[in-house]
Design a protein around this motif. Structure first.
Motif, PDB file in Angstrom:
ATOM      1  N   SER A  30      80.085  40.971  43.790  1.00 20.01           N
ATOM      2  CA  SER A  30      81.088  42.018  43.970  1.00 20.01           C
ATOM      3  C   SER A  30      80.385  43.419  43.683  1.00 20.01           C
ATOM      4  O   SER A  30      80.984  44.309  43.714  1.00 20.01           O
ATOM      5  N   ILE A  31      78.985  43.370  43.416  1.00 20.17           N
ATOM      6  CA  ILE A  31      78.258  44.581  43.290  1.00 20.17           C
ATOM      7  C   ILE A  31      77.711  45.110  44.402  1.00 20.17           C
ATOM      8  O   ILE A  31      77.049  44.437  45.318  1.00 20.17           O
ATOM      9  N   TYR A  32      77.994  46.315  44.672  1.00 20.97           N
ATOM     10  CA  TYR A  32      77.311  47.264  46.109  1.00 20.97           C
ATOM     11  C   TYR A  32      76.069  47.730  45.671  1.00 20.97           C
ATOM     12  O   TYR A  32      75.272  47.746  46.608  1.00 20.97           O
ATOM     13  N   GLY A  33      75.861  48.156  44.565  1.00 22.07           N
ATOM     14  CA  GLY A  33      74.766  48.753  44.218  1.00 22.07           C
ATOM     15  C   GLY A  33      74.511  48.944  42.867  1.00 22.07           C
ATOM     16  O   GLY A  33      75.760  49.153  42.012  1.00 22.07           O
ATOM     17  N   MET A  34      73.403  49.555  42.296  1.00 21.51           N
ATOM     18  CA  MET A  34      73.045  49.741  40.742  1.00 21.51           C
ATOM     19  C   MET A  34      72.623  50.832  40.445  1.00 21.51           C
ATOM     20  O   MET A  34      71.700  51.385  41.292  1.00 21.51           O
ATOM     21  N   GLY A  35      72.814  51.578  39.367  1.00 22.40           N
ATOM     22  CA  GLY A  35      71.970  52.524  38.890  1.00 22.40           C
ATOM     23  C   GLY A  35      71.731  52.712  37.654  1.00 22.40           C
ATOM     24  O   GLY A  35      72.061  52.121  36.731  1.00 22.40           O
ATOM     25  N   TRP A  36      70.632  53.525  37.202  1.00 26.37           N
ATOM     26  CA  TRP A  36      70.334  53.938  35.767  1.00 26.37           C
ATOM     27  C   TRP A  36      70.665  55.216  35.615  1.00 26.37           C
ATOM     28  O   TRP A  36      70.597  56.252  36.358  1.00 26.37           O
ATOM     29  N   PHE A  37      71.489  55.625  34.314  1.00 25.22           N
ATOM     30  CA  PHE A  37      71.834  56.853  34.003  1.00 25.22           C
ATOM     31  C   PHE A  37      71.421  56.844  32.814  1.00 25.22           C
ATOM     32  O   PHE A  37      70.942  55.937  31.950  1.00 25.22           O
ATOM     33  N   ARG A  38      71.266  58.261  32.228  1.00 27.04           N
ATOM     34  CA  ARG A  38      71.016  58.740  30.999  1.00 27.04           C
ATOM     35  C   ARG A  38      71.634  59.558  30.082  1.00 27.04           C
ATOM     36  O   ARG A  38      72.247  60.610  30.986  1.00 27.04           O
ATOM     37  N   GLN A  39      71.770  59.711  28.847  1.00 30.52           N
ATOM     38  CA  GLN A  39      72.385  60.844  28.172  1.00 30.52           C
ATOM     39  C   GLN A  39      71.712  61.144  26.921  1.00 30.52           C
ATOM     40  O   GLN A  39      71.525  60.339  26.215  1.00 30.52           O
ATOM     41  N   ALA A  40      71.388  62.090  27.128  1.00 32.98           N
ATOM     42  CA  ALA A  40      70.702  62.913  25.737  1.00 32.98           C
ATOM     43  C   ALA A  40      71.558  63.454  24.822  1.00 32.98           C
ATOM     44  O   ALA A  40      72.747  63.881  25.267  1.00 32.98           O
TER      45      ALA A  40
END
Length: 126
Positions: A30-40
């Protein structure tokens, strides 16, 4: 449902490298794409990189382009983020996320992403 588990964070000196991993399980198809995010601390969440398909299609934030590389191993259902030339400005909690559609995948804020990992801390000392 999709479960995402990140690993690989830690403490590193400026100029060093780390590799983050994100293992996916559940309804992988079911996954179309993936990402990495960050929060400082005290900052908004920001996208770091994203990948879809066989990995040919990728995107990088300007702040990491040329230093970070996103990749995937479909056999292991795992996405990686290789981070080189790290600086204290890269210190943040890094999150892996999965999007179930193109519209969600291309959302740079991440608010449309469907599944999230628990996050892994990356700390870069000067």
């Amino acid at each position: 449902q999709v479960q995402l588990v990140e690993s690989g964070g830690g403490l590193v000196q400026a100029g060093g490298s780390l590799r983050l991993s994100c293992a996916a399980s559940g309804r992988i198809n079911s996954i179309y794409g993936m990402g990495w995010f960050r929060q400082a601390p005290g900052k908004e969440r920001e996208i770091v990189a994203r990948i879809r398909g066989s990995g040919v299609s990728t995107y990088y934030a300007d702040s990491v382009n040329g230093r970070f590389t996103i990749s995937r191993d479909n056999a292991k259902n795992t996405v990686y983020l290789q981070m080189n030339s790290l600086s204290p400005e890269d210190t943040a909690v890094y999150y892996c996320a999965a999007a179930a559609s193109a519209a969600h995948y291309y959302d740079l804020s991440g608010s449309e992403y469907d599944y999230w990992g628990q996050g892994t801390q990356v700390t870069v000392s000067s």
